[in-house]
Every structure is written in C-alpha cells, then in structure tokens.
Design a protein around this motif. Sequence first.
Motif, PDB file in Angstrom:
ATOM      1  N   ALA A  93       0.843  -1.241  -0.104  1.00 50.42           N
ATOM      2  CA  ALA A  93       0.159  -0.005   0.017  1.00 50.42           C
ATOM      3  C   ALA A  93       0.989   1.381   0.244  1.00 50.42           C
ATOM      4  CB  ALA A  93      -0.786  -0.083   1.213  1.00 50.42           C
ATOM      5  N   ASP A  94       0.261   2.362  -0.472  1.00 48.92           N
ATOM      6  CA  ASP A  94       1.126   3.596  -0.741  1.00 48.92           C
ATOM      7  C   ASP A  94       0.227   4.782  -0.713  1.00 48.92           C
ATOM      8  OD1 ASP A  94       3.279   5.130  -0.915  1.00 48.92           O
ATOM      9  OD2 ASP A  94       3.790   4.767  -3.202  1.00 48.92           O
ATOM     10  N   ALA A  95       0.685   5.796  -0.576  1.00 46.11           N
ATOM     11  CA  ALA A  95      -0.103   7.049  -0.507  1.00 46.11           C
ATOM     12  C   ALA A  95       0.543   8.080  -1.335  1.00 46.11           C
ATOM     13  CB  ALA A  95      -0.348   7.844   0.822  1.00 46.11           C
ATOM     14  N   GLU A  96      -0.302   9.173  -1.869  1.00 39.65           N
ATOM     15  CA  GLU A  96       0.278  10.294  -2.646  1.00 39.65           C
ATOM     16  C   GLU A  96       0.953  11.195  -1.922  1.00 39.65           C
ATOM     17  OE1 GLU A  96      -3.072  11.426  -5.398  1.00 39.65           O
ATOM     18  OE2 GLU A  96      -3.099   9.350  -6.249  1.00 39.65           O
ATOM     19  N   SER A  97       1.445  11.286  -0.816  1.00 36.96           N
ATOM     20  CA  SER A  97       2.333  12.266  -0.271  1.00 36.96           C
ATOM     21  C   SER A  97       3.462  11.472   0.377  1.00 36.96           C
ATOM     22  CB  SER A  97       1.405  12.634   0.915  1.00 36.96           C
ATOM     23  OG  SER A  97       0.991  11.528   2.022  1.00 36.96           O
ATOM     24  N   TYR A  98       4.655  12.169   0.491  1.00 35.61           N
ATOM     25  CA  TYR A  98       5.942  11.785   0.965  1.00 35.61           C
ATOM     26  C   TYR A  98       5.944  11.281   2.459  1.00 35.61           C
ATOM     27  CZ  TYR A  98       6.746  15.903   3.993  1.00 35.61           C
ATOM     28  OH  TYR A  98       6.479  16.941   4.965  1.00 35.61           O
ATOM     29  N   ASP A  99       5.024  11.701   3.285  1.00 35.85           N
ATOM     30  CA  ASP A  99       5.066  11.453   4.681  1.00 35.85           C
ATOM     31  C   ASP A  99       3.971  10.306   5.054  1.00 35.85           C
ATOM     32  OD1 ASP A  99       2.850  12.944   4.052  1.00 35.85           O
ATOM     33  OD2 ASP A  99       3.088  14.450   5.814  1.00 35.85           O
ATOM     34  N   LEU A 100       3.667   9.433   4.151  1.00 37.67           N
ATOM     35  CA  LEU A 100       2.865   8.488   4.508  1.00 37.67           C
ATOM     36  C   LEU A 100       2.984   7.513   3.227  1.00 37.67           C
ATOM     37  CD1 LEU A 100       0.571   7.137   6.491  1.00 37.67           C
ATOM     38  CD2 LEU A 100      -1.145   7.920   4.763  1.00 37.67           C
ATOM     39  N   GLY A 101       3.133   6.060   3.594  1.00 35.86           N
ATOM     40  CA  GLY A 101       3.130   5.190   2.678  1.00 35.86           C
ATOM     41  C   GLY A 101       4.708   4.750   2.668  1.00 35.86           C
ATOM     42  N   LYS A 102       5.203   4.353   1.304  1.00 35.62           N
ATOM     43  CA  LYS A 102       6.288   3.976   0.935  1.00 35.62           C
ATOM     44  C   LYS A 102       7.306   5.113   1.227  1.00 35.62           C
ATOM     45  CE  LYS A 102       4.860   0.919  -2.606  1.00 35.62           C
ATOM     46  NZ  LYS A 102       4.760   0.456  -4.190  1.00 35.62           N
ATOM     47  N   GLY A 103       8.555   4.607   1.877  1.00 32.50           N
ATOM     48  CA  GLY A 103       9.409   5.589   2.423  1.00 32.50           C
ATOM     49  C   GLY A 103       9.049   6.270   3.750  1.00 32.50           C
ATOM     50  N   ALA A 104       7.910   5.887   4.229  1.00 34.09           N
ATOM     51  CA  ALA A 104       7.462   6.704   5.557  1.00 34.09           C
ATOM     52  C   ALA A 104       6.762   5.691   6.531  1.00 34.09           C
ATOM     53  CB  ALA A 104       6.432   7.713   5.220  1.00 34.09           C
ATOM     54  N   TRP A 183       3.599  15.310  11.104  1.00 31.19           N
ATOM     55  CA  TRP A 183       3.954  14.334  10.575  1.00 31.19           C
ATOM     56  C   TRP A 183       3.536  12.741  11.402  1.00 31.19           C
ATOM     57  CZ3 TRP A 183       9.742  15.891   9.896  1.00 31.19           C
ATOM     58  CH2 TRP A 183       9.957  16.614   8.699  1.00 31.19           C
ATOM     59  N   GLY A 184       3.661  13.013  12.671  1.00 33.60           N
ATOM     60  CA  GLY A 184       3.282  11.738  13.474  1.00 33.60           C
ATOM     61  C   GLY A 184       1.839  11.642  13.685  1.00 33.60           C
ATOM     62  N   GLU A 185       1.171  12.553  13.776  1.00 34.46           N
ATOM     63  CA  GLU A 185      -0.381  12.363  13.769  1.00 34.46           C
ATOM     64  C   GLU A 185      -0.994  11.993  12.678  1.00 34.46           C
ATOM     65  OE1 GLU A 185      -1.658  15.987  16.816  1.00 34.46           O
ATOM     66  OE2 GLU A 185      -1.236  16.755  14.983  1.00 34.46           O
ATOM     67  N   LYS A 186      -0.368  12.433  11.354  1.00 35.58           N
ATOM     68  CA  LYS A 186      -0.782  11.623  10.098  1.00 35.58           C
ATOM     69  C   LYS A 186      -0.652  10.430  10.003  1.00 35.58           C
ATOM     70  CE  LYS A 186      -0.632  12.394   5.108  1.00 35.58           C
ATOM     71  NZ  LYS A 186       0.003  13.444   4.050  1.00 35.58           N
ATOM     72  N   ALA A 187       0.659  10.019  10.363  1.00 34.72           N
ATOM     73  CA  ALA A 187       1.024   8.586  10.289  1.00 34.72           C
ATOM     74  C   ALA A 187       0.362   7.718  11.139  1.00 34.72           C
ATOM     75  CB  ALA A 187       2.652   8.550  10.074  1.00 34.72           C
ATOM     76  N   PHE A 188       0.270   8.087  12.578  1.00 36.72           N
ATOM     77  CA  PHE A 188      -0.317   7.349  13.377  1.00 36.72           C
ATOM     78  C   PHE A 188      -1.998   7.155  13.307  1.00 36.72           C
ATOM     79  CE2 PHE A 188       3.108   7.940  17.275  1.00 36.72           C
ATOM     80  CZ  PHE A 188       3.837   7.381  16.380  1.00 36.72           C
ATOM     81  N   SER A 189      -2.289   8.165  12.567  1.00 30.87           N
ATOM     82  CA  SER A 189      -3.929   8.030  12.407  1.00 30.87           C
ATOM     83  C   SER A 189      -4.248   6.988  11.388  1.00 30.87           C
ATOM     84  CB  SER A 189      -4.606   9.432  11.918  1.00 30.87           C
ATOM     85  OG  SER A 189      -4.623  10.462  12.946  1.00 30.87           O
ATOM     86  N   ALA A 190      -3.328   7.074  10.346  1.00 33.99           N
ATOM     87  CA  ALA A 190      -3.349   5.913   9.382  1.00 33.99           C
ATOM     88  C   ALA A 190      -2.985   4.574   9.682  1.00 33.99           C
ATOM     89  CB  ALA A 190      -2.498   6.704   7.782  1.00 33.99           C
ATOM     90  N   TYR A 191      -1.894   4.512  10.304  1.00 35.50           N
ATOM     91  CA  TYR A 191      -1.421   3.265  10.483  1.00 35.50           C
ATOM     92  C   TYR A 191      -2.074   2.419  11.876  1.00 35.50           C
ATOM     93  CZ  TYR A 191       2.565   4.512   7.484  1.00 35.50           C
ATOM     94  OH  TYR A 191       3.259   4.871   6.406  1.00 35.50           O
ATOM     95  N   LEU A 192      -2.445   3.228  12.727  1.00 34.69           N
ATOM     96  CA  LEU A 192      -2.755   3.047  14.119  1.00 34.69           C
ATOM     97  C   LEU A 192      -4.308   3.115  14.363  1.00 34.69           C
ATOM     98  CD1 LEU A 192       0.017   3.914  16.234  1.00 34.69           C
ATOM     99  CD2 LEU A 192      -0.163   1.531  15.080  1.00 34.69           C
ATOM    100  N   GLY A 193      -4.820   3.846  13.673  1.00 34.92           N
ATOM    101  CA  GLY A 193      -6.419   4.418  13.966  1.00 34.92           C
ATOM    102  C   GLY A 193      -6.600   5.534  14.713  1.00 34.92           C
ATOM    103  N   ALA A 194      -7.753   5.822  15.056  1.00 34.75           N
ATOM    104  CA  ALA A 194      -8.063   7.183  15.857  1.00 34.75           C
ATOM    105  C   ALA A 194      -7.815   7.153  17.247  1.00 34.75           C
ATOM    106  CB  ALA A 194      -9.525   7.280  15.619  1.00 34.75           C
TER     107      ALA A 194
END
Length: 280
Positions: A93-104, A183-194
């Motif tokens: 899975a990937d996202a269209e932003s540098y701070d989520l998905g591949k490389g993040a 950065w962390g809030e975006k990633a944690f929301s996606a990877y870990l949930g609300a």
Amino acid sequence: MERIEHRACFGGWQDVWRHESTALGCTMNFAVYLPPQAHEGKSAQKLPVLYWLFGLTCTEQNFITKAGAQRYAAEHGVIIVAPDTSPRGDAVADAESYDLGKGAGFYLNATQQPWATHYRMHDYVAGELPKLIEAEFPASERRAISGHSMGGHGALVIALRNPGRYRSVSAFSPIVAPSQAPWGEKAFSAYLGADRETWKAWDATELLKTAMERLPLLIDQGEADEFLASQLRPHVLQAAAEASGHPLTLRLQPGHDHSYYFIASFIGEHIAHHAAALRA
C-alpha cells in the motif's frame, strides 16, 4: 540473499543486499558496511553492529553515500547496517504524499488496513534483520541503534520498547513526540487508527515515562533546522526525561539544519559514543 552492490571503502566493504522479508511480506534492501577488522583471517572475533534508521523519503542509499560514516566505523571496528525505511513493491500500500506509505514506515507495526498487511517495520528492524545479520555476517549480539528524523524516532522507540537489546542509542533531529507533531499525527492516524491511547506505545516521550531500562539517550539537534519548532520539539522529550530521571544528553548545534551536512559533521562523535558502549 543476493548482494547487489560491493564497493571497497576505507579498507572494508560497503555492500547492499536484497532478501525476502517474512515480517514485511516483500523484498527488502539493506546496506552493510564491513570494516577491515571483519576480513577473513584478520579477526576471529565477531564485531558489534550499529543499526542506522533513515528519515522520510530515504532508502538504504542516503546514509552510506552522504554521512561519511565508513571512515569512523573502520577506525572503531563497528559494522553498520542500514535498512530501507518501509516495505516496497507493487503489492505494498502507498499514498500520494511523501510522509505516508512507501518511504514513511515510521518503524511501527501498523494495525489498520491497508497498511497492516506489510507495514511492520518494528518487527523487521528489532527482530528479523538482526537475526539475519548475526547469522550471515561476522556480527555479534552487541547492538547499538541510531537514526535521523523519522529514523531518530525509530531508534529511540525501538530501544525503549526492547530493554536489554541495545547497548546504546542516539539520534539526529528525531521526531521525539510524534503524537504531538503533524508528521506523526498523520502517520499514526493511518497506521494505528483514531484511538490516541494506542499511539503511546510508539511515542518516545510517552515511553520514557514508564521505561524500566535507563539507557542513556544522546541527541544532536540543529538550531537552524527548518522543522525544529513544528515537527521535532526536543524540549518535550527533555521535560519528560527530567520528570522521570532518565539520562538524556541533548546537544543543540548552532547553525545546523536538517540535512546530511549536519549528520556528517557529528557522525564521528556518535560512532565513537556507540563504540565505547559496545566495548563495555
């Protein structure tokens, strides 16, 4: 495993290897610097290992080509292992932003889909990769861990979550409180949930409050870092360390930014720090 790069460097070898990761369910690259002491016939003793974790958008190439670490690793007889920042491949899975998905990958184990299928960087870095390194290379179980930015976050969290596994830990410009940073809030929301309670298990500032092992933390932070106030905020970790009595050396470096020029300026001191702990 397949070796895909092999270059002479400061009397040793800078290699890149490719393998199939069970933890991540994909093909991964990792870099290994073998200092001259690792050459066959020169030393029968296995060498300690420093694991280096990268920041957002990086691959295994950034550190080995920009930091100048091989010179100091050769001097101190330390192997350096630098894995990629995330799972890779068409099925990941990937996202269209540098701070989520591949490389993040943020060095955590994702619980939310579509990320949970592959994004288990904590298990890869803390478990699968060291087993592989210690089985296939002249590497001992004396380990240290360090990293930059997102990788600094990873180094701190992995060391704090795994007491007794590392002899030392350090970081450059780490995201010390991802639960309080964009950065962390975006990633944690996606990877870990609300549920923010689940985030605490992957936040160095939160982990410090209940840490059983008092492994000293060494952090270098550039005062001219463009992300200092918005994303990094080392004073938050400093306050937590003071409150809990956890040893922390926080060095604010005037004029330095977030780049590898900063890392190259102080990587020799960090490797010397780790080498001393690894010899103890």
